[in-house]
Structures are given as C-alpha cells and as structure tokens.
Design a protein around this motif. Structure first.
Motif, PDB file in Angstrom:
ATOM      1  N   GLU A 103       4.070   7.824   5.171  1.00  0.00           N
ATOM      2  CA  GLU A 103       4.402   6.445   4.804  1.00  0.00           C
ATOM      3  C   GLU A 103       4.060   6.141   3.351  1.00  0.00           C
ATOM      4  O   GLU A 103       4.768   5.372   2.693  1.00  0.00           O
ATOM      5  N   ASP A 104       2.987   6.731   2.835  1.00  0.00           N
ATOM      6  CA  ASP A 104       2.620   6.501   1.436  1.00  0.00           C
ATOM      7  C   ASP A 104       3.700   7.008   0.491  1.00  0.00           C
ATOM      8  O   ASP A 104       3.885   6.452  -0.607  1.00  0.00           O
ATOM      9  N   LYS A 105       4.405   8.055   0.899  1.00  0.00           N
ATOM     10  CA  LYS A 105       5.444   8.614   0.027  1.00  0.00           C
ATOM     11  C   LYS A 105       6.816   7.997   0.267  1.00  0.00           C
ATOM     12  O   LYS A 105       7.546   7.711  -0.681  1.00  0.00           O
ATOM     13  N   ARG A 108       6.617   2.974   1.244  1.00  0.00           N
ATOM     14  CA  ARG A 108       5.539   2.301   0.520  1.00  0.00           C
ATOM     15  C   ARG A 108       5.553   0.787   0.692  1.00  0.00           C
ATOM     16  O   ARG A 108       4.553   0.119   0.423  1.00  0.00           O
TER      17      ARG A 108
END
Length: 229
Positions: A103-105, A108
């Motif tokens: 999810e961070d990549k 976002r």
C-alpha cells in the motif's frame, strides 16, 4: 487482474522492506517444515520402534536420519503437503507488514489501516488450520475415488481455502470482518481462482518457500482492485 496483481508483486522485490519480509518468511517456512518433519520422524519412531525399515525410505533411526540425503529428500516430498498449513501460519504473521509495504508503494492515498489484535489473529489462524487439516483429511476419500483427478482436487480444495483466508485477512485491515466476508462472497470466483493459482506452486518443492509472502502481497492487490472496480 490476478496476473497483473502478481506481476506488480514481483516488481516490488527490490523494496528493502519487502525483501526483509520475504527473507524472514522463507527462513520461517524452512524452520516450520523442519519442525514438522522432526515430528513426523518422532511419530514413526513411536509407532515403528527405535529402528525400522520403510519402503523407499530405508531404515528410520530418528536423530541419525536427520542428516541423511534420504531424510532431506523425504522432507522435500512432505513439503508438498505441509506447505499449505505453513503458508496459512506465515500469512497471519506477516500479512500486515506485506500489505503495508504494497500500500505504501501503490495505494498511497489510503488512510492508515486498522490493526488486527494479535489474540484475534492467532485465534483466526488456529481455526483456519483446523478447517484446513480436517478438509484435507476428508479429501483423501475423494483422492481414492477419483485417483486420476486427485492433484486437481487437491489444488481446487486448497485454492478455495487459501483464497478465502488470504483475501479475508487482506480485507479485514480496511473494512472489518463483516464487510470482508461480504466481499469474499461477492467475488468468490475470482478469489477461488487466485487461491488455486497459488496452491499450484505451493505443491512444488523449494519454489513453495517464497509463495506465502508473494501470495499475501498479491491478495492485497486483488482486494484493492476488486473494491475499486
């Protein structure tokens, strides 16, 4: 959708956090397989005595056999069956870290995910392992009745169970348990197919060591793509 999710996962292997979790998952898989194999040898010793001979395997002498090539090959063969429950155990431990890295990549814009309490996650894992073991024991009846299709039955059954578990764990982080179950029922076909495609490499020795973590990341993508559709 399923294949694009998997290729997105492969494209993230250069992420240091992802590689760390992948490495930990592989090491833990090996340790769990060794423990399961030690338990298997202990069971054989308890049933057959201190020193017994088995077809193809040869003489079983407990600790001494742990260091033999025959023992190693036997463990690799057993991993075909053992990696299914091992995969479920590893998922419960690492899915949150893997999902967060994905999810961070790729997502976002999302708010922070909900944390599933450890006690609740542990309970889910134990319950799922019970269902998994019971279902596979009962499936031996089908394997005997439909021997030519046994491998496909194995993949289909475990694909259904793994897809159900992986998707639910990925969805709970975002929408809670009740909504996760609703989404699982709504997209059952896609989830079952994705789980089956995961069960196939899980039955291939050595390759199956990396599948639990790659599967967790892939199902994170699948959850987001299904809910954004």
């Amino acid at each position: 959708m399923i294949f694009s999710s998997f290729f997105s996962t492969l494209g993230q292997l250069d992420d240091p956090r992802f590689r760390r979790v992948l490495g930990l998952g592989i090491v833990l898989s090996i340790l769990l397989l060794i423990l399961a194999y030690v338990g298997f040898l202990w069971f054989l010793q308890a049933i057959l005595g201190e020193s017994s001979t088995l077809p193809l395997v040869g003489e079983v002498t407990w600790i001494n056999d742990l260091a033999t090539w025959t023992s190693l090959l036997l463990m690799i063969v057993l991993s075909v069956f053992l990696m299914i429950p091992v995969a479920s155990a590893i998922t419960s431990l690492f899915l949150d870290d893997v999902a967060q890295a994905v999810e961070d990549k790729h997502y976002r814009h999302l708010p922070p995910a909900m944390k599933v309490p450890f006690a609740e996650a542990f309970k889910d894992t134990v319950n799922f392992l019970g269902v998994l073991i019971a279902a596979n024991i009962l499936a031996f009846i089908l394997y005997a009745m439909f021997a030519p299709a046994a491998l496909f039955i194995f993949w289909g059954l475990n694909g259904f169970l793994l897809g159900r578990e992986y998707f639910t764990l990925a969805a709970i982080r975002r929408v809670g348990r009740v909504r996760a179950k609703e989404l699982r029922r709504k997209h059952l076909g896609t989830i079952w197919l994705a789980g089956t495609l995961m069960a196939v490499p899980l039955s291939i020795p050595l390759m199956n060591l990396a599948i639990p973590i790659l599967g967790a990341a892939t199902f994170t993508h699948i959850y987001h793509k299904l809910t954004q559709a």
